[in-house]
Design a protein around this motif. Sequence first.
Motif, PDB file in Angstrom:
ATOM      1  N   ASP A 112       0.828  -1.211   0.000  1.00 12.42           N
ATOM      2  CA  ASP A 112       0.000   0.000   0.000  1.00 12.42           C
ATOM      3  C   ASP A 112       0.859   1.256   0.000  1.00 12.42           C
ATOM      4  N   ILE A 113       1.963   1.205   0.745  1.00 12.26           N
ATOM      5  CA  ILE A 113       2.850   2.376   0.819  1.00 12.26           C
ATOM      6  C   ILE A 113       3.491   2.632  -0.544  1.00 12.26           C
ATOM      7  N   LEU A 114       3.964   1.556  -1.187  1.00 14.16           N
ATOM      8  CA  LEU A 114       4.580   1.718  -2.511  1.00 14.16           C
ATOM      9  C   LEU A 114       3.570   2.196  -3.558  1.00 14.16           C
ATOM     10  N   GLU A 115       2.327   1.783  -3.423  1.00 11.89           N
ATOM     11  CA  GLU A 115       1.281   2.260  -4.330  1.00 11.89           C
ATOM     12  C   GLU A 115       1.127   3.776  -4.226  1.00 11.89           C
ATOM     13  N   ASP A 116       1.187   4.300  -2.982  1.00 13.56           N
ATOM     14  CA  ASP A 116       1.118   5.757  -2.798  1.00 13.56           C
ATOM     15  C   ASP A 116       2.353   6.428  -3.362  1.00 13.56           C
ATOM     16  N   TRP A 117       3.522   5.798  -3.205  1.00  8.82           N
ATOM     17  CA  TRP A 117       4.754   6.392  -3.727  1.00  8.82           C
ATOM     18  C   TRP A 117       4.763   6.419  -5.246  1.00  8.82           C
ATOM     19  N   ILE A 118       4.115   5.441  -5.891  1.00 14.49           N
ATOM     20  CA  ILE A 118       4.039   5.436  -7.362  1.00 14.49           C
ATOM     21  C   ILE A 118       3.269   6.660  -7.850  1.00 14.49           C
ATOM     22  N   ARG A 119       2.215   7.018  -7.109  1.00 14.10           N
ATOM     23  CA  ARG A 119       1.410   8.180  -7.501  1.00 14.10           C
ATOM     24  C   ARG A 119       2.143   9.489  -7.201  1.00 14.10           C
ATOM     25  N   LYS A 120       2.942   9.484  -6.122  1.00 14.59           N
ATOM     26  CA  LYS A 120       3.653  10.700  -5.730  1.00 14.59           C
ATOM     27  C   LYS A 120       5.139  10.362  -5.498  1.00 14.59           C
ATOM     28  N   PRO A 121       5.880  10.135  -6.556  1.00  9.68           N
ATOM     29  CA  PRO A 121       7.272   9.698  -6.396  1.00  9.68           C
ATOM     30  C   PRO A 121       8.166  10.722  -5.707  1.00  9.68           C
ATOM     31  N   ARG A 122       7.842  12.019  -5.785  1.00 11.86           N
ATOM     32  CA  ARG A 122       8.681  13.035  -5.153  1.00 11.86           C
ATOM     33  C   ARG A 122       8.601  13.000  -3.625  1.00 11.86           C
ATOM     34  N   SER A 123       7.588  12.313  -3.102  1.00 15.50           N
ATOM     35  CA  SER A 123       7.415  12.270  -1.643  1.00 15.50           C
ATOM     36  C   SER A 123       8.147  11.093  -0.997  1.00 15.50           C
ATOM     37  N   VAL A 124       8.804  10.265  -1.819  1.00 17.86           N
ATOM     38  CA  VAL A 124       9.390   9.025  -1.295  1.00 17.86           C
ATOM     39  C   VAL A 124      10.390   9.301  -0.177  1.00 17.86           C
ATOM     40  N   THR A 125      11.399  10.128  -0.466  1.00 16.25           N
ATOM     41  CA  THR A 125      12.469  10.335   0.519  1.00 16.25           C
ATOM     42  C   THR A 125      12.005  11.153   1.726  1.00 16.25           C
ATOM     43  N   TYR A 126      10.839  11.804   1.627  1.00 23.04           N
ATOM     44  CA  TYR A 126      10.317  12.585   2.753  1.00 23.04           C
ATOM     45  C   TYR A 126       9.257  11.819   3.546  1.00 23.04           C
ATOM     46  N   SER A 127       8.935  10.640   3.087  1.00 23.74           N
ATOM     47  CA  SER A 127       7.886   9.856   3.741  1.00 23.74           C
ATOM     48  C   SER A 127       8.338   9.363   5.117  1.00 23.74           C
ATOM     49  N   ARG A 128       7.395   9.233   6.034  1.00 20.51           N
ATOM     50  CA  ARG A 128       7.695   8.727   7.369  1.00 20.51           C
ATOM     51  C   ARG A 128       8.150   7.271   7.319  1.00 20.51           C
ATOM     52  N   TYR A 129       7.789   6.562   6.231  1.00 17.88           N
ATOM     53  CA  TYR A 129       8.127   5.148   6.124  1.00 17.88           C
ATOM     54  C   TYR A 129       9.492   4.907   5.476  1.00 17.88           C
ATOM     55  N   LEU A 167      12.858   1.354   5.588  1.00 17.58           N
ATOM     56  CA  LEU A 167      13.425   0.496   4.556  1.00 17.58           C
ATOM     57  C   LEU A 167      14.829   0.068   4.962  1.00 17.58           C
ATOM     58  N   PRO A 168      15.294  -1.112   4.524  1.00 18.23           N
ATOM     59  CA  PRO A 168      16.701  -1.463   4.736  1.00 18.23           C
ATOM     60  C   PRO A 168      17.602  -0.391   4.139  1.00 18.23           C
ATOM     61  N   LYS A 169      18.734  -0.155   4.753  1.00 21.50           N
ATOM     62  CA  LYS A 169      19.614   0.942   4.356  1.00 21.50           C
ATOM     63  C   LYS A 169      19.978   0.864   2.879  1.00 21.50           C
ATOM     64  N   ASN A 170      20.246  -0.322   2.375  1.00 20.50           N
ATOM     65  CA  ASN A 170      20.632  -0.477   0.969  1.00 20.50           C
ATOM     66  C   ASN A 170      19.477  -0.121   0.030  1.00 20.50           C
ATOM     67  N   VAL A 171      18.249  -0.412   0.438  1.00 23.26           N
ATOM     68  CA  VAL A 171      17.088  -0.060  -0.393  1.00 23.26           C
ATOM     69  C   VAL A 171      16.909   1.454  -0.412  1.00 23.26           C
ATOM     70  N   GLN A 172      17.167   2.105   0.730  1.00 25.71           N
ATOM     71  CA  GLN A 172      17.095   3.573   0.766  1.00 25.71           C
ATOM     72  C   GLN A 172      18.080   4.181  -0.238  1.00 25.71           C
ATOM     73  N   ILE A 173      19.294   3.669  -0.242  1.00 26.10           N
ATOM     74  CA  ILE A 173      20.311   4.184  -1.175  1.00 26.10           C
ATOM     75  C   ILE A 173      19.894   3.913  -2.622  1.00 26.10           C
ATOM     76  N   TYR A 174      19.343   2.726  -2.873  1.00 22.36           N
ATOM     77  CA  TYR A 174      18.921   2.328  -4.216  1.00 22.36           C
ATOM     78  C   TYR A 174      17.844   3.273  -4.760  1.00 22.36           C
ATOM     79  N   LEU A 175      16.898   3.670  -3.901  1.00 21.09           N
ATOM     80  CA  LEU A 175      15.810   4.549  -4.353  1.00 21.09           C
ATOM     81  C   LEU A 175      16.265   5.992  -4.484  1.00 21.09           C
ATOM     82  N   ALA A 176      17.182   6.408  -3.622  1.00 22.95           N
ATOM     83  CA  ALA A 176      17.581   7.822  -3.620  1.00 22.95           C
ATOM     84  C   ALA A 176      18.699   8.143  -4.596  1.00 22.95           C
ATOM     85  N   ARG A 177      19.296   7.124  -5.216  1.00 27.64           N
ATOM     86  CA  ARG A 177      20.489   7.345  -6.038  1.00 27.64           C
ATOM     87  C   ARG A 177      20.176   8.103  -7.331  1.00 27.64           C
ATOM     88  N   GLN A 178      19.155   7.692  -8.078  1.00 28.54           N
ATOM     89  CA  GLN A 178      18.841   8.335  -9.357  1.00 28.54           C
ATOM     90  C   GLN A 178      17.399   8.836  -9.322  1.00 28.54           C
TER      91      GLN A 178
END
Length: 500
Positions: free
Chosen positions: A380-397, A401-412
């Motif tokens: 459900d959280i990823l579904e919301d992020w798909i609609r609003k991708p700019r909010s991903v790194t600012y989300s409370r959730y 995420l595992p640290k490596n997944v955070q880096i993977y999403l924030a890299r590009q």
Amino acid sequence: MLAMPEINYIKHLRENEDLSLSEIARKTGKDWRTVKKYADGDVPTGKIGIRKSGMMVEDGYGELVDDWLEEDFKLKKKERRTNKVIFEQLQKEHEFPGSYRTVCEYIQHQRPHIKELKEKRYERLEHPPGEAQVDFGNMTIVQNGAYKDIKALILSFPYSNAAFAYPLPAENSECFLEGLTKLFHQAGGVPTHLRIDNLTAAVVSIGKGDKRVYTDAFLGFQSHYRFEVQACNPASGHEKGNVEKKVGYIRNNFFVTAPLMEDFDQLAEWLSKQMQKDQKRLHYDKEVLIEELWKEDNKSLKSLPTQDLPIFSVSTYKVNKYGEITVDEEAYVVHKARMKQSLIIKKEWDKFTCYTNDGEMLYQESRPYMNKSRSIPWEDILEDWIRKPRSVTYSRYFKYLPKNVQIYLARQKETLKERVIGLKKLLATHTMIAIGEVLSFDNRLGLKPHELGGILSEKTAYPVKMPETYTPQVLLNYETDLHLYDQKLFPQAERRVSIT
């Protein structure tokens, strides 16, 4: 001594109405000897009370002894200084020139006076220093990528509004007493009075009025730490309103959003630091810093005992026919135990241990509630992020995420939406923890989600049998002839002749 109007009335009856002493006693209700004293005696005059002076008062030694007596009231009676120890301490540390008798006479006069002042001071205040309230609060944290519901035991001091908190996995007796021990150490002493509600961890039954029946474990704990219990009436949470409000305050300020937890020790240290920082704000009513008021609270605490009371419970369980025992409604197999064997189970707040009657340890395991958690709804959280991708790194959730997944999403940033969509597809067949493990290699952080999926599929595939080259050729494909064993084990049976 009678009041002057009473004395005047007695003299009036004696002189003007000419009554006998017995008649005056009956009419006034006073003792006959008291009537005689005032009827025929002189009118008493006021006396000026002059306090005896001496080296104890004039030279300041009495003030020292008063401080020592107040300190000792916080200790067990057997740990308090005797008159002789006080006298020797005055001689050794302050070069006291007086006699032992002088010190004894001063202490005999001052000790009840100090005790009386302390009691009066306590009665005068609604919430005197040193009095505390305790209660559990429900909190949520995140551990290993999943939600975990925990309890926070909160000790609050209404006089200063200072509070201390300790995280625990459950609300049973072992957790309650373990938490209180940790909180006493955080506070640096033991409250004089502790107000509790009807916690099942401490109260067996409420009874009529204040006739509560407490558990043996709690009574032993109370006796060891020497605090008085103030029990709330049923359905009367307002009687410990300070700690009730403190539960909500701590939840709203420190557990929203849910903090990350490595283990209970790490969370306890983090929470302790937060509560220390919280004392640097103004008291809601007194307009004084809480940490300043806490100094008064702290002075009134009783001293901690030299040794903490070990917290555990002991019970006996019988192993069932499946080789199992039941602890906290969960079944555990004890392989070394026999069926119907009686085992002694020692329960601590975080683990339990099985012993035989001879004291041999057979099994040890974490208590079931230590491993209970509930999943984070990532789909459900990823579904919301798909609609609003700019909010991903600012989300409370995002921090969950595992640290490596955070880096993977924030890299590009330009491919963020594509990666979120791919991550959601991977979650259909893999866990977020597994995805994080695959991304632990730096050379994989640039891969696309479907490429990560290929690696994950290879990891989950059944491994191909590798060629084995160490077994001698003569033993390869060798089949054991069990008939040879029969001949060795049962030679008589082999000699028998079969008649058909």
